[in-house]
Enzyme design. Structure first.
Site, PDB file in Angstrom:
ATOM      1  N   LYS A 213     -18.622 -89.690   3.484  1.00  0.00           N
ATOM      2  CA  LYS A 213     -18.387 -88.951   4.739  1.00  0.00           C
ATOM      3  C   LYS A 213     -17.252 -87.946   4.558  1.00  0.00           C
TER       4      LYS A 213
ATOM      5  N   CYS B 204     -11.802-101.136  20.569  1.00  0.00           N
ATOM      6  CA  CYS B 204     -11.637-101.147  19.116  1.00  0.00           C
ATOM      7  C   CYS B 204     -10.360-101.846  18.664  1.00  0.00           C
ATOM      8  N   MET B 205      -9.208-101.404  19.161  1.00  0.00           N
ATOM      9  CA  MET B 205      -7.940-101.897  18.636  1.00  0.00           C
ATOM     10  C   MET B 205      -7.127-102.712  19.637  1.00  0.00           C
TER      11      MET B 205
ATOM     12  N   MET C 195     -13.234-105.139  13.192  1.00  0.00           N
ATOM     13  CA  MET C 195     -13.896-105.420  14.470  1.00  0.00           C
ATOM     14  C   MET C 195     -14.404-106.845  14.656  1.00  0.00           C
TER      15      MET C 195
ATOM     16  N   GLY D  87      -9.785 -98.408  12.875  1.00  0.00           N
ATOM     17  CA  GLY D  87     -11.062 -97.774  12.613  1.00  0.00           C
ATOM     18  C   GLY D  87     -10.988 -96.270  12.700  1.00  0.00           C
ATOM     19  N   GLN D  88     -10.453 -95.769  13.811  1.00  0.00           N
ATOM     20  CA  GLN D  88     -10.478 -94.330  14.053  1.00  0.00           C
ATOM     21  C   GLN D  88      -9.279 -93.657  13.378  1.00  0.00           C
TER      22      GLN D  88
HETATM   23  N1  LIG Z   1     -18.907 -95.468   7.829  1.00  0.00           N
HETATM   24  C1  LIG Z   1     -18.177 -95.746   8.888  1.00  0.00           C
HETATM   25  N2  LIG Z   1     -16.913 -96.205   8.730  1.00  0.00           N
HETATM   26  C2  LIG Z   1     -16.198 -96.510   9.823  1.00  0.00           C
HETATM   27  C3  LIG Z   1     -16.692 -96.293  11.130  1.00  0.00           C
HETATM   28  C4  LIG Z   1     -18.008 -95.791  11.265  1.00  0.00           C
HETATM   29  O1  LIG Z   1     -18.519 -95.591  12.381  1.00  0.00           O
HETATM   30  N3  LIG Z   1     -18.707 -95.544  10.128  1.00  0.00           N
HETATM   31  N4  LIG Z   1     -15.933 -96.584  12.219  1.00  0.00           N
HETATM   32  C5  LIG Z   1     -14.531 -96.892  12.056  1.00  0.00           C
HETATM   33  C6  LIG Z   1     -14.119 -97.723  13.183  1.00  0.00           C
HETATM   34  S1  LIG Z   1     -13.649 -96.941  14.632  1.00  0.00           S
HETATM   35  C7  LIG Z   1     -14.012 -99.069  13.094  1.00  0.00           C
HETATM   36  S2  LIG Z   1     -13.422 -99.919  14.433  1.00  0.00           S
HETATM   37  C8  LIG Z   1     -14.250 -99.781  11.831  1.00  0.00           C
HETATM   38  C9  LIG Z   1     -15.083-101.071  11.957  1.00  0.00           C
HETATM   39  O2  LIG Z   1     -15.137-101.710  10.727  1.00  0.00           O
HETATM   40  P1  LIG Z   1     -15.749-103.194  10.538  1.00  0.00           P
HETATM   41  O3  LIG Z   1     -15.155-104.121  11.486  1.00  0.00           O
HETATM   42  O4  LIG Z   1     -15.640-103.512   9.108  1.00  0.00           O
HETATM   43  O5  LIG Z   1     -17.299-102.954  10.867  1.00  0.00           O
HETATM   44  P2  LIG Z   1     -18.351-103.479  11.939  1.00  0.00           P
HETATM   45  O6  LIG Z   1     -19.680-103.118  11.367  1.00  0.00           O
HETATM   46  O7  LIG Z   1     -18.071-103.014  13.296  1.00  0.00           O
HETATM   47  O8  LIG Z   1     -18.166-105.078  11.982  1.00  0.00           O
HETATM   48  C10 LIG Z   1     -18.895-105.843  11.113  1.00  0.00           C
HETATM   49  C11 LIG Z   1     -18.422-107.232  10.908  1.00  0.00           C
HETATM   50  O9  LIG Z   1     -18.249-108.020  12.087  1.00  0.00           O
HETATM   51  C12 LIG Z   1     -18.230-109.354  11.639  1.00  0.00           C
HETATM   52  N5  LIG Z   1     -18.387-110.358  12.715  1.00  0.00           N
HETATM   53  C13 LIG Z   1     -19.404-110.583  13.561  1.00  0.00           C
HETATM   54  N6  LIG Z   1     -19.144-111.647  14.354  1.00  0.00           N
HETATM   55  C14 LIG Z   1     -17.925-112.115  14.010  1.00  0.00           C
HETATM   56  C15 LIG Z   1     -17.083-113.184  14.472  1.00  0.00           C
HETATM   57  O10 LIG Z   1     -17.406-113.969  15.356  1.00  0.00           O
HETATM   58  N7  LIG Z   1     -15.862-113.308  13.884  1.00  0.00           N
HETATM   59  C16 LIG Z   1     -15.454-112.503  12.862  1.00  0.00           C
HETATM   60  N8  LIG Z   1     -14.240-112.683  12.341  1.00  0.00           N
HETATM   61  N9  LIG Z   1     -16.249-111.516  12.391  1.00  0.00           N
HETATM   62  C17 LIG Z   1     -17.459-111.312  12.970  1.00  0.00           C
HETATM   63  C18 LIG Z   1     -19.348-109.430  10.640  1.00  0.00           C
HETATM   64  O11 LIG Z   1     -19.007-110.367   9.638  1.00  0.00           O
HETATM   65  C19 LIG Z   1     -19.457-107.990  10.115  1.00  0.00           C
HETATM   66  O12 LIG Z   1     -19.208-107.875   8.752  1.00  0.00           O
HETATM   67  O13 LIG Z   1     -14.907 -98.928  10.911  1.00  0.00           O
HETATM   68  C20 LIG Z   1     -14.288 -97.650  10.762  1.00  0.00           C
HETATM   69  N10 LIG Z   1     -14.946 -97.028   9.655  1.00  0.00           N
HETATM   70  N1  LIG Z   2     -22.664-101.824  19.829  1.00  0.00           N
HETATM   71  C1  LIG Z   2     -21.459-101.429  19.455  1.00  0.00           C
HETATM   72  N2  LIG Z   2     -20.814-100.478  20.153  1.00  0.00           N
HETATM   73  C2  LIG Z   2     -19.588-100.098  19.783  1.00  0.00           C
HETATM   74  C3  LIG Z   2     -18.937-100.679  18.667  1.00  0.00           C
HETATM   75  C4  LIG Z   2     -19.635-101.679  17.930  1.00  0.00           C
HETATM   76  O1  LIG Z   2     -19.147-102.228  16.925  1.00  0.00           O
HETATM   77  N3  LIG Z   2     -20.884-102.025  18.370  1.00  0.00           N
HETATM   78  N4  LIG Z   2     -17.693-100.269  18.315  1.00  0.00           N
HETATM   79  C5  LIG Z   2     -16.823 -99.659  19.310  1.00  0.00           C
HETATM   80  C6  LIG Z   2     -15.736 -98.951  18.614  1.00  0.00           C
HETATM   81  S1  LIG Z   2     -14.748 -99.885  17.568  1.00  0.00           S
HETATM   82  C7  LIG Z   2     -15.483 -97.636  18.763  1.00  0.00           C
HETATM   83  S2  LIG Z   2     -14.102 -96.945  18.022  1.00  0.00           S
HETATM   84  C8  LIG Z   2     -16.345 -96.812  19.639  1.00  0.00           C
HETATM   85  C9  LIG Z   2     -16.551 -95.382  19.182  1.00  0.00           C
HETATM   86  O2  LIG Z   2     -17.354 -94.754  20.121  1.00  0.00           O
HETATM   87  P1  LIG Z   2     -17.241 -93.209  20.496  1.00  0.00           P
HETATM   88  O3  LIG Z   2     -15.871 -92.730  20.531  1.00  0.00           O
HETATM   89  O4  LIG Z   2     -18.017 -93.040  21.755  1.00  0.00           O
HETATM   90  O5  LIG Z   2     -18.083 -92.589  19.294  1.00  0.00           O
HETATM   91  P2  LIG Z   2     -17.947 -91.229  18.488  1.00  0.00           P
HETATM   92  O6  LIG Z   2     -19.302 -90.966  17.928  1.00  0.00           O
HETATM   93  O7  LIG Z   2     -16.852 -91.317  17.544  1.00  0.00           O
HETATM   94  O8  LIG Z   2     -17.651 -90.185  19.625  1.00  0.00           O
HETATM   95  C10 LIG Z   2     -16.754 -89.128  19.424  1.00  0.00           C
HETATM   96  C11 LIG Z   2     -17.294 -87.893  20.137  1.00  0.00           C
HETATM   97  O9  LIG Z   2     -16.321 -86.856  20.045  1.00  0.00           O
HETATM   98  C12 LIG Z   2     -16.942 -85.653  19.592  1.00  0.00           C
HETATM   99  N5  LIG Z   2     -15.901 -84.873  18.907  1.00  0.00           N
HETATM  100  C13 LIG Z   2     -15.634 -84.751  17.594  1.00  0.00           C
HETATM  101  N6  LIG Z   2     -14.532 -84.031  17.390  1.00  0.00           N
HETATM  102  C14 LIG Z   2     -14.081 -83.656  18.620  1.00  0.00           C
HETATM  103  C15 LIG Z   2     -12.971 -82.890  19.074  1.00  0.00           C
HETATM  104  O10 LIG Z   2     -12.144 -82.415  18.309  1.00  0.00           O
HETATM  105  N7  LIG Z   2     -12.847 -82.734  20.420  1.00  0.00           N
HETATM  106  C16 LIG Z   2     -13.746 -83.247  21.307  1.00  0.00           C
HETATM  107  N8  LIG Z   2     -13.549 -83.039  22.608  1.00  0.00           N
HETATM  108  N9  LIG Z   2     -14.810 -83.962  20.888  1.00  0.00           N
HETATM  109  C17 LIG Z   2     -14.960 -84.175  19.577  1.00  0.00           C
HETATM  110  C18 LIG Z   2     -18.092 -86.111  18.743  1.00  0.00           C
HETATM  111  O11 LIG Z   2     -19.090 -85.113  18.674  1.00  0.00           O
HETATM  112  C19 LIG Z   2     -18.553 -87.389  19.478  1.00  0.00           C
HETATM  113  O12 LIG Z   2     -19.522 -87.107  20.451  1.00  0.00           O
HETATM  114  O13 LIG Z   2     -17.634 -97.441  19.745  1.00  0.00           O
HETATM  115  C20 LIG Z   2     -17.577 -98.732  20.270  1.00  0.00           C
HETATM  116  N10 LIG Z   2     -18.928 -99.157  20.514  1.00  0.00           N
HETATM  117  S1  SF4 Z   3     -10.635 -91.472   5.540  1.00  0.00           S
HETATM  118 FE1  SF4 Z   3     -12.326 -92.931   5.604  1.00  0.00          FE
HETATM  119  S2  SF4 Z   3     -14.136 -91.655   5.982  1.00  0.00           S
HETATM  120 FE2  SF4 Z   3     -12.519 -90.286   5.237  1.00  0.00          FE
HETATM  121  S3  SF4 Z   3     -12.823 -90.203   3.012  1.00  0.00           S
HETATM  122 FE3  SF4 Z   3     -11.324 -91.812   3.425  1.00  0.00          FE
HETATM  123  S4  SF4 Z   3     -12.528 -93.678   3.497  1.00  0.00           S
HETATM  124 FE4  SF4 Z   3     -13.975 -91.973   3.749  1.00  0.00          FE
HETATM  125 MO   LIG Z   4     -13.354 -98.457  16.367  1.00  0.00          MO
END
Ligand SMILES: Nc1nc2c(c(=O)[nH]1)N[C@H]1C(S)=C(S)[C@@H](COP(=O)(O)OP(=O)(O)OC[C@H]3O[C@@H](n4cnc5c(=O)[nH]c(N)nc54)[C@H](O)[C@@H]3O)O[C@H]1N2
Ligand SMILES: Nc1nc2c(c(=O)[nH]1)N[C@H]1C(S)=C(S)[C@@H](COP(=O)(O)OP(=O)(O)OC[C@H]3O[C@@H](n4cnc5c(=O)[nH]c(N)nc54)[C@H](O)[C@@H]3O)O[C@H]1N2
Ligand code: SF4
Ligand SMILES: [Mo]
Length: 775
Positions: free
Chosen positions: A91, A180-181, A364, A401-402
């Site tokens: 990415k 998220c956090m 997460m 995450g973010q």
């Molecule tokens: N490629 C990519 N990278 C990202 C993001 C992305 O959208 N894409 N998003 C970023 C963001 S904002 C976030 S928050 C992070 C998320 O990063 P992660 O937390 O690593 O990812 P997720 O896929 O949300 O969560 C998956 C994990 O939840 C665990 N899980 C499910 N149920 C339970 C439970 O009861 N207890 C425990 N301890 N674990 C459980 C599973 O084991 C699974 O591996 O990734 C960040 N990095």
């Molecule tokens: N089912 C399920 N739902 C989840 C989660 C999960 O594990 N499972 N994880 C949760 C978590 S940890 C997170 S962090 C959230 C993330 O959820 P969101 O924040 O809703 O997801 P993003 O796709 O990151 O949305 C960011 C938006 O901002 C826009 N954007 C990009 N750059 C800019 C900018 O500079 N300015 C403005 N104004 N817009 C911009 C992008 O086009 C996008 O539409 O999702 C949550 N939802």
């Molecule tokens: S900050 Fe995260 S998404 Fe960007 S290059 Fe590093 S590991 Fe990949």
């Molecule tokens: Mo997140």
């Protein structure tokens, strides 16, 4: 007329066909590779390279963006960044490609008679300001709300807070970091009295063991995972993946241990039980630096509107804690966690060995948990009992995450209860904010209002009549969108959405504002290891697209707050950061000056006497320690970290006869959240074109489900149809299905449950009950 939905779908379809690069090969194992794009950059290319942080995840890799004739044409890893040392993930390399997308928002769009009409930006901002004023005049300050993001820059978050809390005088500001956090924050505050991790990424170079507690770093924090793999190859460091699902992280680990969802609470207690039984407690550390507490139990799940909860902590002693742990012997916990007694003892022995350095990582799986605060506390307990904390290679590390969940959401504090330094409930914190903002202190309300879920419930109830959504896509990402989409479509609420692209959230907006993307504006982000990074504007925005900060300022000025927002268009980023820094003066949270951040690839706060502090609370490294001891947990008044007695409690909804499967949701390496950016990057979109539902092969067999067949997943709230995936990316345990949430055409959040941790108010997206049938 502008029909964003058809345009978007057509665009994404077309892109899948047009894309020429085959990314699949370079995807395995989802970590780091020399990108096609970078290979294509000639050595003598006459590009102008500018540094900054990556737009995507909380790892916060340093990138260099190459521009030519005013256009961004290449990205490479910044070799001077200690975070990634020149590496990037898939990415990272391809990020700038999304801004070229044909359906980019370039003008403001105002809905008139059900249709979007292109409107000059200044006119659209006039309308936003007048609607905000109208709502306040008719229904009071708390009828307007703002919902922002951990992807907002520090200046964006700061101005959002100053605008809502300081100028208007409402605490109706919350952000997607609540999803998220939030549990990480309440975990830190309850255990240590101060937010954010004590360690840093350099821990990776010193640890003997990495234990991941339900996260998938190979896909979500790929560059950090590649650093762990490097240490495994170089020094034999071991990775133990402790999770509810087999992922790429599990297969790349030395050992994978699977547990039943929610039972991490009991397992963490079982590890502490073993540590005590075997005499592995670091007695002098615990006596000098820890206290013991318990809180309320049976605390509910936040499923009702206006749910309120306040914990009542009570001090206890070591003996009482030891007595409590009797219910958590490995033998007892093994029965319902489905982890063998041997594996529980194995984990305890690693933490208990005084000669082994251990870092725990989580994200997460632990935060999105109806007992999210508790499970954070419980993992801290393990590190506190053994004294493995705040030292190179030893420590609990809550990953963000973010890209600016720490920098913006947590440090600036774009939450309803927060201020840039402290909380709204504290008079001193309000006084400080009022002084720096030059507003009367009475203007800042002392009571928090709506956290994210409750904010959208208030929209549904008609209690919020104006909402401004910025840099987040809630109608894909909120839990239980089946309730909140109709809520946002109601006429009782005027909806403003600032985004870069059309999304399912802009689809319900009354006004869509075109935002500048990352490198089209300057800014600052703060990553997982407390590193603040600055970047300057690198290219111009298309059309009338404008930085979010500037749009906030323009609206605030139109509402009569010109005096409070005296910044210049050219230098507002720098002016705002300098104002914000005043909130964090001192050894506990000092932020680096701009001159340093302009030169270096970020600095870690507390930045004291011209130096980053890598390990907090350890007197060897942290100048804020002042008790004359080797460690000082100065976030707490008595200088001691708290070991919490927290029991195992069940999830609110569990599989039953009618809904026999657990639904777990999350992400994949190729896509960023709701896919709005990464699905517009051809190489990423082609590698992972649509969502799917993963099954355990035994479940697939007994249900007669084959790969690729459409499956309807239904919960008590809604349903979603997706193709089945068996033995492909990941492998859920039996009785569990997994769905990634990046695909707006397969909205799994119509199915999820909006229960949350009563302390942090963070929803649990990882667990609810569903039934599955062939569609
Ligand atoms: N490629 C990519 N990278 C990202 C993001 C992305 O959208 N894409 N998003 C970023 C963001 S904002 C976030 S928050 C992070 C998320 O990063 P992660 O937390 O690593 O990812 P997720 O896929 O949300 O969560 C998956 C994990 O939840 C665990 N899980 C499910 N149920 C339970 C439970 O009861 N207890 C425990 N301890 N674990 C459980 C599973 O084991 C699974 O591996 O990734 C960040 N990095
Ligand atoms: N089912 C399920 N739902 C989840 C989660 C999960 O594990 N499972 N994880 C949760 C978590 S940890 C997170 S962090 C959230 C993330 O959820 P969101 O924040 O809703 O997801 P993003 O796709 O990151 O949305 C960011 C938006 O901002 C826009 N954007 C990009 N750059 C800019 C900018 O500079 N300015 C403005 N104004 N817009 C911009 C992008 O086009 C996008 O539409 O999702 C949550 N939802
Ligand atoms: S900050 Fe995260 S998404 Fe960007 S290059 Fe590093 S590991 Fe990949
Ligand atoms: Mo997140």
């Amino acid at each position: 007329m502008y029909d964003s939905l058809t345009n978007r779908r057509n665009f994404i379809k077309k892109m899948a066909m047009l894309s020429a690069i085959t990314a699949a090969a370079s995807m395995f194992p989802g970590i780091v590779f020399a990108s096609e794009q970078e290979k294509g950059i000639p050595d003598n290319a006459n590009l102008d390279w500018k540094k900054g942080p990556c737009r995507f995840c909380g790892v916060g890799c340093g990138i260099l963006v190459g521009t030519e004739n005013g256009k961004a044409v290449a990205v490479k890893g910044d070799p001077n960044s200690s975070v990634n040392k020149g590496l990037l993930c898939v990415k990272g390399y391809h990020q700038i490609m999304c801004i070229q997308s044909k359906d980019r928002l370039k003008t403001a769009l105002v809905k008139k008679n059900g249709k979007y009409v292109e409107t000059p930006l200044s006119e659209a901002l006039d309308l936003v300001a007048s609607k905000m004023k109208e709502s306040i005049a008719q229904n009071g300050k708390d009828s307007v709300a703002m919902y922002t993001s951990g992807q907002s820059t520090i200046p964006e978050g700061y101005i959002a807070s100053k605008f809502m809390k300081g100028a208007i005088g409402t605490n109706n500001l919350d952000c997607n970091a609540r999803l998220c956090m939030a549990s990480a924050v309440t975990g830190f505050l309850t255990s240590f009295g101060a937010d954010e991790p004590m360690g840093c990424y350099e821990d990776i170079d010193h640890a003997d063991y990495f234990v991941t507690w339900g996260n998938n770093m190979a896909e979500m924090h790929p560059v950090l995972f590649s650093r762990m793999l490097e240490q495994k190859a170089k020094r034999g460091a071991k990775i133990i993946d402790f999770a509810t699902r087999t992922t790429r992280s599990s297969t790349a680990s030395d050992k994978s241990i699977l547990f039943e969802p929610q039972t991490d609470l009991a397992l963490a207690n079982a590890i502490c039980y073993e540590i005590i039984q075997n005499g592995w407690v670091n007695k002098s550390f615990v006596e000098k630096h820890c206290s013991f507490s318990k809180g309320l139990t049976n605390i509910g799940y936040g499923l009702e509107d206006n749910f309120q909860f306040t914990d009542k902590p009570e001090k206890i002693d070591f003996e009482a804690y030891k007595e409590f742990l009797k219910d958590y012997s490995p033998e007892k916990v093994s029965k319902y966690s489905k982890v063998s007694v041997k594996d529980i003892k194995y984990l305890a022995a690693i933490y208990g060995d005084p000669n082994k350095k251990v870092v725990s990582y989580w994200c997460m799986g632990m935060n999105q948990h109806t007992r999210g605060t508790w499970i954070n506390n419980l993992v801290y307990n393990i590190h506190l009992l053994t004294g493995k904390i705040s030292q190179p290679g030893n420590g609990p590390f809550s990953l963000t995450g973010q890209p600016s969940a720490c920098g913006t959401a947590r440090e600036v504090g774009t939450f309803t209860h927060k201020l840039p330094h402290g909380v709204v409930t504290n008079e001193k914190d309000r006084e400080m904010a009022a002084k720096i903002w030059k507003v009367p202190v009475e203007r800042i309300p002392s009571k928090p209002t709506y956290h994210a879920t409750e904010m959208f419930r208030a929209v549904d109830r008609g209690d919020i009549n104006f909402i401004w959504v910025q840099a987040t896509n809630p109608l894909v990402s909120l839990p239980k969108t089946s309730r909140y989409r109709p809520a946002m479509e109601k006429k009782s609420c005027f909806v403003v959405v600032s985004d870069v692209f059309p999304t399912p959230t802009t689809d319900v907006a009354d006004v869509i504002l075109p935002a500048s993307w990352h490198i089209e504006k300057g800014g600052l982000y703060g990553n997982s290891e407390r590193r603040t990074q600055y970047w300057q504007k690198m290219v111009e925005s298309p059309g009338e697209a404008t930085p979010d900060t500037w749009m906030f300022i323009e609206v605030a000025r139109r509402m009569g707050f010109e005096d409070l927002f005296p910044y210049s268009k050219e230098n507002h980023v720098e002016e705002i950061y300098n104002e914000y820094r005043q909130f964090h003066e001192g050894a506990k949270h000092g932020m680096a000056p701009l001159e340093v951040l302009k030169k270096e690839s970020g600095a870690i706060w507390p930045y004291v006497n011209g130096k980053s502090t890598q390990w907090r609370y350890n007197a060897k490294y942290d100048p804020a320690c002042s008790n004359g001891e080797d460690f000082h947990f100065y976030g707490k008044p008595d200088g001691k970290a708290v070991i919490w007695q927290r029991p195992f409690e069940d999830a609110p909804e569990k599989p039953d006869q009618e809904y026999p499967f657990w639904l777990n949701t999350g992400r994949v390496v190729e896509h960023w959240h709701t896919g709005s950016m990464t699905r517009r990057i051809p190489v990423l979109h082609q590698a992972m074109p649509n969502a799917y539902v993963e099954f355990h092969p035994d479940d697939a067999k007994s249900l007669g489900i084959r790969n690729g067949k459409n499956i309807k997943i239904t919960s008590r709230r809604g349903s979603c149809t997706l193709p089945a995936s068996i033995n492909e990316r990941g492998l859920p345990t039996k009785g569990q299905v997994f769905v990634p949430f990046f695909d707006e055409n397969m909205l799994i959040n119509d199915v999820t449950l909006d229960s949350f941790c009563p302390i942090s108010k963070e929803p649990d997206y990882k667990k609810c009950a569903v039934k599955v049938e062939r569609a």
